[in-house]
Design a protein around this motif. Structure first.
Motif, PDB file in Angstrom:
ATOM      1  N   TYR A  88       0.848  -1.198   0.000  1.00  0.00           N
ATOM      2  CA  TYR A  88       0.000   0.000   0.000  1.00  0.00           C
ATOM      3  C   TYR A  88       0.883   1.248   0.000  1.00  0.00           C
ATOM      4  N   THR A  89       1.462   1.544  -1.144  1.00  0.00           N
ATOM      5  CA  THR A  89       2.463   2.612  -1.203  1.00  0.00           C
ATOM      6  C   THR A  89       1.877   4.008  -1.000  1.00  0.00           C
ATOM      7  N   VAL A  90       0.681   4.256  -1.518  1.00  0.00           N
ATOM      8  CA  VAL A  90       0.079   5.585  -1.354  1.00  0.00           C
ATOM      9  C   VAL A  90      -0.202   5.860   0.117  1.00  0.00           C
ATOM     10  N   ALA A  91      -0.806   4.907   0.794  1.00  0.00           N
ATOM     11  CA  ALA A  91      -1.074   5.065   2.227  1.00  0.00           C
ATOM     12  C   ALA A  91       0.230   5.161   3.009  1.00  0.00           C
ATOM     13  N   ALA A  92       1.222   4.376   2.624  1.00  0.00           N
ATOM     14  CA  ALA A  92       2.519   4.411   3.310  1.00  0.00           C
ATOM     15  C   ALA A  92       3.174   5.775   3.173  1.00  0.00           C
ATOM     16  N   ASN A  93       3.041   6.384   2.007  1.00  0.00           N
ATOM     17  CA  ASN A  93       3.599   7.723   1.807  1.00  0.00           C
ATOM     18  C   ASN A  93       2.981   8.736   2.765  1.00  0.00           C
ATOM     19  N   TRP A  94       1.665   8.673   2.902  1.00  0.00           N
ATOM     20  CA  TRP A  94       0.981   9.608   3.802  1.00  0.00           C
ATOM     21  C   TRP A  94       1.337   9.349   5.266  1.00  0.00           C
ATOM     22  N   VAL A  95       1.431   8.096   5.631  1.00  0.00           N
ATOM     23  CA  VAL A  95       1.805   7.762   7.013  1.00  0.00           C
ATOM     24  C   VAL A  95       3.235   8.211   7.286  1.00  0.00           C
ATOM     25  N   PHE A  96       4.112   8.076   6.281  1.00  0.00           N
ATOM     26  CA  PHE A  96       5.494   8.525   6.442  1.00  0.00           C
ATOM     27  C   PHE A  96       5.554  10.041   6.621  1.00  0.00           C
ATOM     28  N   VAL A  97       4.740  10.754   5.865  1.00  0.00           N
ATOM     29  CA  VAL A  97       4.661  12.210   6.031  1.00  0.00           C
ATOM     30  C   VAL A  97       4.194  12.552   7.445  1.00  0.00           C
ATOM     31  N   GLY A  98       3.206  11.798   7.940  1.00  0.00           N
ATOM     32  CA  GLY A  98       2.743  12.003   9.319  1.00  0.00           C
ATOM     33  C   GLY A  98       3.841  11.735  10.327  1.00  0.00           C
ATOM     34  N   SER A  99       4.631  10.696  10.080  1.00  0.00           N
ATOM     35  CA  SER A  99       5.743  10.362  10.973  1.00  0.00           C
ATOM     36  C   SER A  99       6.778  11.484  10.996  1.00  0.00           C
ATOM     37  N   MET A 100       7.086  11.994   9.822  1.00  0.00           N
ATOM     38  CA  MET A 100       8.043  13.103   9.744  1.00  0.00           C
ATOM     39  C   MET A 100       7.483  14.358  10.413  1.00  0.00           C
ATOM     40  N   GLY A 101       6.177  14.578  10.256  1.00  0.00           N
ATOM     41  CA  GLY A 101       5.550  15.729  10.906  1.00  0.00           C
ATOM     42  C   GLY A 101       5.605  15.625  12.421  1.00  0.00           C
ATOM     43  N   ALA A 102       5.324  14.431  12.943  1.00  0.00           N
ATOM     44  CA  ALA A 102       5.390  14.226  14.398  1.00  0.00           C
ATOM     45  C   ALA A 102       6.817  14.414  14.899  1.00  0.00           C
ATOM     46  N   LEU A 103       7.776  13.951  14.125  1.00  0.00           N
ATOM     47  CA  LEU A 103       9.179  14.138  14.499  1.00  0.00           C
ATOM     48  C   LEU A 103       9.542  15.616  14.481  1.00  0.00           C
ATOM     49  N   LEU A 104       9.035  16.341  13.513  1.00  0.00           N
ATOM     50  CA  LEU A 104       9.286  17.781  13.430  1.00  0.00           C
ATOM     51  C   LEU A 104       8.698  18.511  14.634  1.00  0.00           C
ATOM     52  N   VAL A 105       7.499  18.152  15.030  1.00  0.00           N
ATOM     53  CA  VAL A 105       6.875  18.763  16.207  1.00  0.00           C
ATOM     54  C   VAL A 105       7.704  18.445  17.451  1.00  0.00           C
ATOM     55  N   SER A 106       8.153  17.215  17.583  1.00  0.00           N
ATOM     56  CA  SER A 106       8.971  16.816  18.721  1.00  0.00           C
ATOM     57  C   SER A 106      10.257  17.634  18.788  1.00  0.00           C
ATOM     58  N   LEU A 107      10.900  17.819  17.648  1.00  0.00           N
ATOM     59  CA  LEU A 107      12.129  18.618  17.608  1.00  0.00           C
ATOM     60  C   LEU A 107      11.854  20.091  17.895  1.00  0.00           C
ATOM     61  N   GLY A 108      10.724  20.600  17.414  1.00  0.00           N
ATOM     62  CA  GLY A 108      10.348  21.986  17.712  1.00  0.00           C
ATOM     63  C   GLY A 108      10.132  22.206  19.203  1.00  0.00           C
ATOM     64  N   LEU A 109       9.455  21.253  19.845  1.00  0.00           N
ATOM     65  CA  LEU A 109       9.261  21.340  21.294  1.00  0.00           C
ATOM     66  C   LEU A 109      10.593  21.256  22.032  1.00  0.00           C
ATOM     67  N   SER A 110      11.496  20.463  21.495  1.00  0.00           N
ATOM     68  CA  SER A 110      12.827  20.356  22.080  1.00  0.00           C
ATOM     69  C   SER A 110      13.548  21.698  22.026  1.00  0.00           C
TER      70      SER A 110
END
Length: 151
Positions: A88-110
């Motif tokens: 499911y590559t299309v769904a995986a792409n969106w989930v990966f974007v979500g993962s990167m977004g969550a990581l970005l928020v975590s780093l911003g809070l840091s």
């Protein structure tokens, strides 16, 4: 560009190291809070202790949220890998974007937590600055007298 299974797998080590750093920050804050609690019980009227306690409470909340978003990023990374494995590559792409977004928020809070911890250190230094300036001025006068004698 097609997302491959190895791409989200690369984030595993980065997220794990970040989580370790966040946990170390949490443990350091817990130690500081225990020490400040003892100082506060001895003299509850000291304003700097109250300011430090408020500062530590904000930092503790930020660290909790940093860890939360870090774990969420890690879980989304795992889900992304599963979706890629299933094709499911299309769904995986969106989930990966979500993962990167969550990581970005975590780093911003840091980053915000680092700014607050710097303010806390400045509070600690403000007490010592007056004493330090007095010592420097008295040493400065002493050395000026010595220099005048030598000339």
């Amino acid at each position: 560009m097609e997302l491959q299974l190895s791409t989200p797998a690369l984030l595993f080590s980065a997220i794990t190291l970040l989580m370790l750093a966040f946990t170390n920050r949490f443990l350091a804050i817990a130690s500081l809070i225990r020490g400040l609690h003892k100082n506060y019980m001895k003299s509850p009227d000291q304003e700097i202790i109250v300011e430090q306690i408020h500062n530590l409470r904000r930092r503790l909340t930020l660290i909790k949220n940093m860890q939360l978003f870090g774990v969420f990023s890690f879980l989304l990374c795992i889900i992304c890998m599963y979706l890629l494995f299933q094709g499911y590559t299309v769904a995986a792409n969106w989930v990966f974007v979500g993962s990167m977004g969550a990581l970005l928020v975590s780093l911003g809070l840091s980053l915000i937590e680092i700014q607050i911890s710097t303010k806390a250190l400045n509070l600690e230094l403000s007490d010592m600055e007056e004493v330090f300036e007095k010592r420097i001025s008295s040493l400065d006068v002493f050395f000026r007298k010595e220099n005048k004698k030598n000339e």
